[in-house]
Write a protein that holds these residues in place. Structure first.
Motif, PDB file in Angstrom:
ATOM      1  N   GLY A  47      37.666  35.002  36.086  1.00 29.48           N
ATOM      2  CA  GLY A  47      38.035  35.091  37.501  1.00 29.48           C
ATOM      3  C   GLY A  47      39.292  34.300  37.809  1.00 29.48           C
ATOM      4  O   GLY A  47      40.145  34.745  38.588  1.00 29.48           O
ATOM      5  N   MET A  48      39.440  33.134  37.208  1.00 29.00           N
ATOM      6  CA  MET A  48      40.641  32.322  37.400  1.00 29.00           C
ATOM      7  C   MET A  48      41.888  33.027  36.868  1.00 29.00           C
ATOM      8  O   MET A  48      42.982  32.909  37.427  1.00 29.00           O
ATOM      9  CB  MET A  48      40.485  30.975  36.683  1.00 29.00           C
ATOM     10  N   SER A  49      41.702  33.798  35.783  1.00 30.49           N
ATOM     11  CA  SER A  49      42.861  34.420  35.126  1.00 30.49           C
ATOM     12  C   SER A  49      43.340  35.680  35.827  1.00 30.49           C
ATOM     13  O   SER A  49      44.492  36.090  35.675  1.00 30.49           O
ATOM     14  CB  SER A  49      42.494  34.762  33.679  1.00 30.49           C
ATOM     15  N   GLY A  50      42.440  36.334  36.565  1.00 28.21           N
ATOM     16  CA  GLY A  50      42.814  37.592  37.200  1.00 28.21           C
ATOM     17  C   GLY A  50      42.800  38.782  36.255  1.00 28.21           C
ATOM     18  O   GLY A  50      43.262  39.874  36.608  1.00 28.21           O
ATOM     19  N   LEU A  51      42.248  38.605  35.052  1.00 28.53           N
ATOM     20  CA  LEU A  51      42.247  39.684  34.060  1.00 28.53           C
ATOM     21  C   LEU A  51      41.481  40.922  34.523  1.00 28.53           C
ATOM     22  O   LEU A  51      41.973  42.046  34.338  1.00 28.53           O
ATOM     23  CB  LEU A  51      41.669  39.166  32.736  1.00 28.53           C
ATOM     24  N   ALA A  92      48.555  34.029  33.280  1.00 31.51           N
ATOM     25  CA  ALA A  92      47.140  33.668  33.179  1.00 31.51           C
ATOM     26  C   ALA A  92      46.303  34.803  32.592  1.00 31.51           C
ATOM     27  O   ALA A  92      45.433  34.579  31.743  1.00 31.51           O
ATOM     28  CB  ALA A  92      46.609  33.277  34.563  1.00 31.51           C
ATOM     29  N   PHE A  93      46.567  36.061  33.043  1.00 32.30           N
ATOM     30  CA  PHE A  93      45.753  37.168  32.542  1.00 32.30           C
ATOM     31  C   PHE A  93      46.034  37.430  31.066  1.00 32.30           C
ATOM     32  O   PHE A  93      45.148  37.892  30.322  1.00 32.30           O
ATOM     33  CB  PHE A  93      45.971  38.424  33.388  1.00 32.30           C
ATOM     34  N   GLU A  94      47.255  37.121  30.611  1.00 33.38           N
ATOM     35  CA  GLU A  94      47.575  37.275  29.189  1.00 33.38           C
ATOM     36  C   GLU A  94      46.826  36.231  28.348  1.00 33.38           C
ATOM     37  O   GLU A  94      46.360  36.526  27.234  1.00 33.38           O
ATOM     38  CB  GLU A  94      49.082  37.147  28.969  1.00 33.38           C
ATOM     39  N   ILE A  95      46.722  35.010  28.892  1.00 32.22           N
ATOM     40  CA  ILE A  95      45.946  33.963  28.213  1.00 32.22           C
ATOM     41  C   ILE A  95      44.485  34.392  28.090  1.00 32.22           C
ATOM     42  O   ILE A  95      43.860  34.239  27.035  1.00 32.22           O
ATOM     43  CB  ILE A  95      46.059  32.631  28.984  1.00 32.22           C
ATOM     44  N   PRO A 122      30.702  40.375  32.563  1.00 30.76           N
ATOM     45  CA  PRO A 122      31.654  39.609  33.388  1.00 30.76           C
ATOM     46  C   PRO A 122      33.086  40.132  33.283  1.00 30.76           C
ATOM     47  O   PRO A 122      33.839  40.082  34.264  1.00 30.76           O
ATOM     48  CB  PRO A 122      31.555  38.192  32.799  1.00 30.76           C
ATOM     49  N   LEU A 123      33.472  40.640  32.115  1.00 27.63           N
ATOM     50  CA  LEU A 123      34.835  41.112  31.908  1.00 27.63           C
ATOM     51  C   LEU A 123      35.127  42.364  32.724  1.00 27.63           C
ATOM     52  O   LEU A 123      36.205  42.501  33.315  1.00 27.63           O
ATOM     53  CB  LEU A 123      35.062  41.387  30.420  1.00 27.63           C
ATOM     54  N   PHE A 124      34.155  43.287  32.787  1.00 27.94           N
ATOM     55  CA  PHE A 124      34.394  44.575  33.434  1.00 27.94           C
ATOM     56  C   PHE A 124      33.826  44.664  34.845  1.00 27.94           C
ATOM     57  O   PHE A 124      34.218  45.552  35.612  1.00 27.94           O
ATOM     58  CB  PHE A 124      33.794  45.704  32.591  1.00 27.94           C
ATOM     59  N   LEU A 125      32.909  43.784  35.193  1.00 29.34           N
ATOM     60  CA  LEU A 125      32.230  43.906  36.479  1.00 29.34           C
ATOM     61  C   LEU A 125      33.199  43.824  37.652  1.00 29.34           C
ATOM     62  O   LEU A 125      33.185  44.676  38.549  1.00 29.34           O
ATOM     63  CB  LEU A 125      31.157  42.819  36.605  1.00 29.34           C
ATOM     64  N   ALA A 126      34.048  42.808  37.642  1.00 26.71           N
ATOM     65  CA  ALA A 126      35.009  42.650  38.738  1.00 26.71           C
ATOM     66  C   ALA A 126      35.991  43.814  38.785  1.00 26.71           C
ATOM     67  O   ALA A 126      36.386  44.266  39.863  1.00 26.71           O
ATOM     68  CB  ALA A 126      35.762  41.330  38.576  1.00 26.71           C
ATOM     69  N   ALA A 127      36.376  44.310  37.598  1.00 25.33           N
ATOM     70  CA  ALA A 127      37.303  45.442  37.550  1.00 25.33           C
ATOM     71  C   ALA A 127      36.662  46.699  38.117  1.00 25.33           C
ATOM     72  O   ALA A 127      37.291  47.466  38.858  1.00 25.33           O
ATOM     73  CB  ALA A 127      37.752  45.678  36.110  1.00 25.33           C
ATOM     74  N   LEU A 128      35.389  46.923  37.797  1.00 22.39           N
ATOM     75  CA  LEU A 128      34.718  48.131  38.261  1.00 22.39           C
ATOM     76  C   LEU A 128      34.338  48.053  39.731  1.00 22.39           C
ATOM     77  O   LEU A 128      34.154  49.086  40.382  1.00 22.39           O
ATOM     78  CB  LEU A 128      33.479  48.385  37.399  1.00 22.39           C
ATOM     79  N   GLU A 147      43.584  42.982  36.840  1.00 20.57           N
ATOM     80  CA  GLU A 147      44.714  43.541  36.091  1.00 20.57           C
ATOM     81  C   GLU A 147      44.268  44.756  35.267  1.00 20.57           C
ATOM     82  O   GLU A 147      44.996  45.750  35.167  1.00 20.57           O
ATOM     83  CB  GLU A 147      45.304  42.475  35.152  1.00 20.57           C
ATOM     84  N   MET A 148      43.066  44.672  34.679  1.00 22.55           N
ATOM     85  CA  MET A 148      42.548  45.800  33.913  1.00 22.55           C
ATOM     86  C   MET A 148      42.344  47.016  34.799  1.00 22.55           C
ATOM     87  O   MET A 148      42.679  48.149  34.424  1.00 22.55           O
ATOM     88  CB  MET A 148      41.224  45.412  33.234  1.00 22.55           C
ATOM     89  N   ALA A 149      41.778  46.802  35.988  1.00 24.03           N
ATOM     90  CA  ALA A 149      41.578  47.915  36.917  1.00 24.03           C
ATOM     91  C   ALA A 149      42.904  48.559  37.286  1.00 24.03           C
ATOM     92  O   ALA A 149      43.020  49.794  37.350  1.00 24.03           O
ATOM     93  CB  ALA A 149      40.858  47.417  38.168  1.00 24.03           C
ATOM     94  N   ALA A 150      43.921  47.738  37.529  1.00 23.96           N
ATOM     95  CA  ALA A 150      45.244  48.265  37.893  1.00 23.96           C
ATOM     96  C   ALA A 150      45.858  49.058  36.738  1.00 23.96           C
ATOM     97  O   ALA A 150      46.472  50.110  36.952  1.00 23.96           O
ATOM     98  CB  ALA A 150      46.161  47.110  38.299  1.00 23.96           C
ATOM     99  N   ILE A 151      45.683  48.560  35.503  1.00 29.89           N
ATOM    100  CA  ILE A 151      46.240  49.249  34.333  1.00 29.89           C
ATOM    101  C   ILE A 151      45.618  50.635  34.181  1.00 29.89           C
ATOM    102  O   ILE A 151      46.318  51.640  33.992  1.00 29.89           O
ATOM    103  CB  ILE A 151      46.011  48.409  33.057  1.00 29.89           C
ATOM    104  N   PHE A 152      44.289  50.724  34.280  1.00 25.94           N
ATOM    105  CA  PHE A 152      43.630  52.019  34.144  1.00 25.94           C
ATOM    106  C   PHE A 152      44.005  52.952  35.285  1.00 25.94           C
ATOM    107  O   PHE A 152      44.131  54.170  35.096  1.00 25.94           O
ATOM    108  CB  PHE A 152      42.109  51.837  34.087  1.00 25.94           C
ATOM    109  N   ASP A 153      44.172  52.383  36.471  1.00 24.96           N
ATOM    110  CA  ASP A 153      44.561  53.205  37.621  1.00 24.96           C
ATOM    111  C   ASP A 153      45.973  53.751  37.443  1.00 24.96           C
ATOM    112  O   ASP A 153      46.244  54.924  37.718  1.00 24.96           O
ATOM    113  CB  ASP A 153      44.474  52.365  38.903  1.00 24.96           C
ATOM    114  N   ASN A 154      46.882  52.919  36.951  1.00 27.94           N
ATOM    115  CA  ASN A 154      48.270  53.359  36.722  1.00 27.94           C
ATOM    116  C   ASN A 154      48.369  54.395  35.603  1.00 27.94           C
ATOM    117  O   ASN A 154      49.248  55.265  35.628  1.00 27.94           O
ATOM    118  CB  ASN A 154      49.153  52.152  36.383  1.00 27.94           C
ATOM    119  N   LEU A 155      47.463  54.297  34.618  1.00 27.13           N
ATOM    120  CA  LEU A 155      47.452  55.273  33.533  1.00 27.13           C
ATOM    121  C   LEU A 155      46.861  56.608  33.963  1.00 27.13           C
ATOM    122  O   LEU A 155      46.934  57.596  33.216  1.00 27.13           O
ATOM    123  CB  LEU A 155      46.645  54.734  32.344  1.00 27.13           C
TER     124      LEU A 155
END
Length: 445
Positions: free
Chosen positions: A310-314, A3-6, A358-364, A317-325
């Protein structure tokens, strides 16, 4: 495909469609609908998503704040308060090196505090300030650059339409965002005035045709204004600021009521000055309606886009990617600001905010940041785009308003470049020291 890839593919598809000229609101709605359909595999859910997005936005009373503040801005412009603000600034700063440029900045700051629209500021001061500055010996490139650069104050100094839109997207207090915009707005005003003074002192050949003649021109004031004249010009502006912002911060008005009260008072002033005919009043209503309809359609589409993300979980996922990096919060914030500034070269401020927030708000939110401070950072970064080619809406407004063959788009872009750099400097300061934006909010009653 996950879903997040879509959702990630949909974001790139959306930017591609915008680049090729599809209207931003149509793009957002289309991409959100198709994305939700593909993620869920059910077209009915996608249709319901569209219905819910519309019901939860334009059907909400709080969104009435948008047409009211837009209407107030048009009425203030029609009443001639932009020229009044410039006259006040001109008298205050005429003895200072680069004084007319600073007067334009100060007048824009005053005008911003009663309109909240950068486009209105750019249009008004193109007619008012540019001819006066050129007449007093300033280069046309510097004059138009000053007008375009300082017009961005309209989206930062409250009341700001862009801050209202952010508040509605992030579900934050409009009043808190208005208060938070005061510190950075004043800082940006001071930075612009300091920039003009430095340029006029160290690089006078970029500012004046001839320093001696320009100085003489500034000292020889053809129109002398008495204290009574200045008071007459300052009274309506002061009254509007006290009514709208004082009533809002003092708890007398809700944001919607503050917009209504401000629009009514602006109408009274315009009528008292005989500045409105039936025809011009009708044009004000039409312009306000057109802008309101456009903004509400955009917000409705952005609401659907936010729900699809929000449905996709993107975002998570972005927050996790930046955290892992190992980049963490500031790495993600730097990436966010960079993307916002780059997008400013191709699309307008409202569209950028509706796409990126909307794209970054949930991640931040994962980093537990102050969303009011993040809103100020977003607005400053977004407003830099008003001055950057190839779009640069403020630049095009100045160019189309002046319609002078001796002033090209290149002149305006070059003239406003130092102001874009000053904005970037202020943005870095606000990021490095958040209390610039949050201190007043923390001490409010």
């Amino acid at each position: 495909m996950e879903a997040f890839e879509i959702a990630l593919v949909s974001v790139f598809a959306m930017l591609l469609l915008i680049y090729f000229g599809m209207h931003i609101s149509v793009t957002l709605a289309l991409i959100s609908f198709v994305g939700a359909w593909v993620i869920t595999g059910n077209a009915t859910i996608a249709f319901n998503l569209l219905l819910i997005a519309a019901e939860k936005t334009v059907n909400n009373f709080v969104f009435a704040v948008i047409p009211l503040f837009v209407l107030m801005g048009f009425l203030v412009a029609a009443a001639g308060m932009g020229r009044d603000a410039y006259d006040i600034g001109q008298i205050m700063l005429r003895k200072v090196r680069g004084g007319l440029g600073m007067a334009t900045v100060v007048a824009n700051a005053i005008f911003a505090s009663i309109t909240g629209a950068s486009v209105a500021s750019a249009s008004v001061f193109s007619r008012v300030a540019v001819p006066e500055m050129i007449r007093h010996g300033y280069f046309g490139r510097f004059a138009v650059g000053t007008v375009a650069g300082s017009s961005v104050l309209g989206m930062l100094i409250p009341p700001s339409v862009l801050l209202i839109i952010y508040a509605l997207i992030a579900e934050e207090s409009v009043g808190d965002l208005f208060i938070a915009g005061i510190g950075p707005g004043l800082l940006l005003t001071v930075a612009f005035c300091g920039l003009i003074y430095i340029m006029a002192t160290l690089f006078p050949r970029l500012v004046h045709v001839d320093r001696e003649e320009a100085a003489d021109g500034e000292d020889e004031e053809e129109e002398t204004l008495t204290a009574a004249d200045l008071w007459r010009k300052a009274l309506p502006i002061t009254a509007l600021v006290l009514l709208v912002l004082g009533g809002l911060y003092g708890g007398v008005f809700t944001p919607v009521e503050a917009g209504a009260a401000g629009a009514l008072l602006a109408l009274i002033f315009a009528l008292a000055r005989r500045a409105l005919t039936w025809r011009s009043f009708w044009n004000v209503l039409l312009d306000s309606g057109n802008i309101t309809a456009t903004l509400l359609f955009l917000i409705c589409s952005a609401s659907m886009y936010s729900r699809m993300l929000g449905m996709s979980g993107l975002p998570s996922e972005m927050a996790a990617i930046f955290d892992n990096l190992g980049a963490g919060f500031y790495g993600m914030l730097a990436f966010y600001v960079l993307v916002v500034i780059v997008l400013g070269t191709i699309i307008d401020s409202v569209s950028i905010m509706l796409i990126m927030v909307p794209l970054f708000l949930a991640a931040l939110k994962f980093f537990e940041i102050d969303l009011v401070w993040f809103g100020i950072v977003t607005v400053i970064a977004t407003e830099i785009g008003l001055l950057t080619p190839p779009l640069g809406i403020a630049v095009y407004v100045v160019h189309s308003t002046l319609a002078r063959p001796d002033i090209t788009l290149k002149d305006i872009f070059v003239g406003s470049a130092p102001f874009a750099l000053a904005m970037l400097f202020v943005l870095i300061l606000v990021i490095a020291y958040p209390p610039i934006a949050t201190w007043l909010v923390s001490i409010k009653l």
